[in-house]
Every structure is written in C-alpha cells, then in structure tokens.
Design a protein around this motif. Structure first.
Motif, PDB file in Angstrom:
ATOM      1  N   VAL A  55       0.707  -1.061  -0.145  1.00  0.00           N
ATOM      2  CA  VAL A  55      -0.003  -0.072   0.112  1.00  0.00           C
ATOM      3  C   VAL A  55       0.769   1.524   0.043  1.00  0.00           C
ATOM      4  O   VAL A  55       0.657   2.119  -1.045  1.00  0.00           O
ATOM      5  N   ASP A  56       2.114   1.250   0.983  1.00  0.00           N
ATOM      6  CA  ASP A  56       2.634   2.582   0.968  1.00  0.00           C
ATOM      7  C   ASP A  56       3.359   2.740  -0.455  1.00  0.00           C
ATOM      8  O   ASP A  56       3.707   3.976  -0.468  1.00  0.00           O
ATOM      9  N   GLU A  57       3.804   1.962  -1.247  1.00  0.00           N
ATOM     10  CA  GLU A  57       4.790   2.025  -2.333  1.00  0.00           C
ATOM     11  C   GLU A  57       3.642   2.818  -3.515  1.00  0.00           C
ATOM     12  O   GLU A  57       4.458   3.473  -4.428  1.00  0.00           O
ATOM     13  N   LYS A  58       2.428   2.703  -3.326  1.00  0.00           N
ATOM     14  CA  LYS A  58       1.715   3.150  -4.651  1.00  0.00           C
ATOM     15  C   LYS A  58       1.724   4.811  -4.753  1.00  0.00           C
ATOM     16  O   LYS A  58       1.837   5.024  -5.901  1.00  0.00           O
ATOM     17  N   GLY A  59       1.630   5.435  -3.812  1.00  0.00           N
ATOM     18  CA  GLY A  59       1.517   6.892  -3.703  1.00  0.00           C
ATOM     19  C   GLY A  59       2.801   7.406  -4.419  1.00  0.00           C
ATOM     20  O   GLY A  59       2.709   8.095  -5.526  1.00  0.00           O
ATOM     21  N   PRO A  60       4.013   7.050  -3.880  1.00  0.00           N
ATOM     22  CA  PRO A  60       5.315   7.519  -4.267  1.00  0.00           C
ATOM     23  C   PRO A  60       5.550   7.119  -5.749  1.00  0.00           C
ATOM     24  O   PRO A  60       5.909   7.909  -6.652  1.00  0.00           O
ATOM     25  N   ALA A  61       5.217   5.904  -6.008  1.00  0.00           N
ATOM     26  CA  ALA A  61       5.529   5.168  -7.406  1.00  0.00           C
ATOM     27  C   ALA A  61       4.458   6.110  -8.631  1.00  0.00           C
ATOM     28  O   ALA A  61       5.002   6.470  -9.591  1.00  0.00           O
ATOM     29  N   MET A  62       3.424   6.600  -8.189  1.00  0.00           N
ATOM     30  CA  MET A  62       2.414   7.337  -8.998  1.00  0.00           C
ATOM     31  C   MET A  62       2.936   8.592  -9.238  1.00  0.00           C
ATOM     32  O   MET A  62       2.785   9.339 -10.272  1.00  0.00           O
ATOM     33  N   VAL A 101       7.259   3.334 -12.850  1.00  0.00           N
ATOM     34  CA  VAL A 101       6.305   2.148 -12.374  1.00  0.00           C
ATOM     35  C   VAL A 101       7.358   0.745 -12.780  1.00  0.00           C
ATOM     36  O   VAL A 101       7.134  -0.062 -11.952  1.00  0.00           O
ATOM     37  N   SER A 102       7.687   0.675 -13.896  1.00  0.00           N
ATOM     38  CA  SER A 102       8.438  -0.569 -14.419  1.00  0.00           C
ATOM     39  C   SER A 102       9.606  -1.082 -13.586  1.00  0.00           C
ATOM     40  O   SER A 102       9.597  -2.086 -13.137  1.00  0.00           O
ATOM     41  N   LYS A 103      10.252  -0.025 -13.115  1.00  0.00           N
ATOM     42  CA  LYS A 103      11.351  -0.105 -12.199  1.00  0.00           C
ATOM     43  C   LYS A 103      10.756  -0.629 -10.811  1.00  0.00           C
ATOM     44  O   LYS A 103      11.504  -1.706 -10.180  1.00  0.00           O
ATOM     45  N   ARG A 104       9.696  -0.101 -10.176  1.00  0.00           N
ATOM     46  CA  ARG A 104       9.418  -0.584  -9.060  1.00  0.00           C
ATOM     47  C   ARG A 104       8.691  -1.925  -9.379  1.00  0.00           C
ATOM     48  O   ARG A 104       8.847  -2.787  -8.311  1.00  0.00           O
ATOM     49  N   VAL A 105       7.728  -2.310 -10.222  1.00  0.00           N
ATOM     50  CA  VAL A 105       7.232  -3.689 -10.263  1.00  0.00           C
ATOM     51  C   VAL A 105       8.559  -4.888 -10.623  1.00  0.00           C
ATOM     52  O   VAL A 105       8.363  -5.947 -10.084  1.00  0.00           O
TER      53      VAL A 105
END
Length: 82
Positions: free
Chosen positions: A34-41, A69-73
């Motif tokens: 959940v926490d990573e969604k905001g910063p990634a977007m 986004v690709s890097k995070r995924v």
C-alpha cells in the motif's frame, strides 16, 4: 508495456499467495504494498509531465511515465521471487 503487464500479474499473484499463506510472506509486505503506490504514481506523473513539457509525442509521454512504475514492479518481482 507487455513486460510491465506480465510482471505486474506475477507480483499480484505472489502477493496474493503470500496473503493466503500458500507461500511464506515477509513481515510488513501488505503495508509495503500500500505504501509504495503513492510515491510510485507521483514519480510516474512527474516523468510524464516532464516529457509533456518537453514537447514529446503522446507515446513518448506514456513511455516516460511508465519507467518509474516498471522499475518498481521489476524490483518487487525480483524481491518476491527470492
């Protein structure tokens, strides 16, 4: 884009299996998810906006926005598959 879609589905499957107890899950994985969604977007938005302000084509803007986004995924997939 295809790689991103496949890796996203892999990460989702691994996380769901971890939540269900089918595979071991690291402590705090649900919160991390959940926490990573905001910063990634926010990074994706910033990269897309920068590309737009540089006068790039729509396909280039989308590609620029998808890089963070690709890097995070990709990093999530590698970490979860260990």
């Amino acid at each position: 884009m295809t790689t991103l879609m496949v890796e996203t589905q892999t990460v989702m499957a691994l996380r769901l299996m971890g939540m269900s107890g089918a595979i071991p899950a690291k402590h705090g994985e649900n919160e991390r998810m959940v926490d990573e969604k905001g910063p990634a977007m926010a990074k994706a938005f910033a990269a897309g906006t920068k590309a737009m302000m540089q006068g790039k084509r729509p396909d280039q803007i989308m590609s620029a926005a998808m890089v963070p986004v690709s890097k995070r995924v990709t990093s999530n997939r590698k970490r979860l598959m260990k």
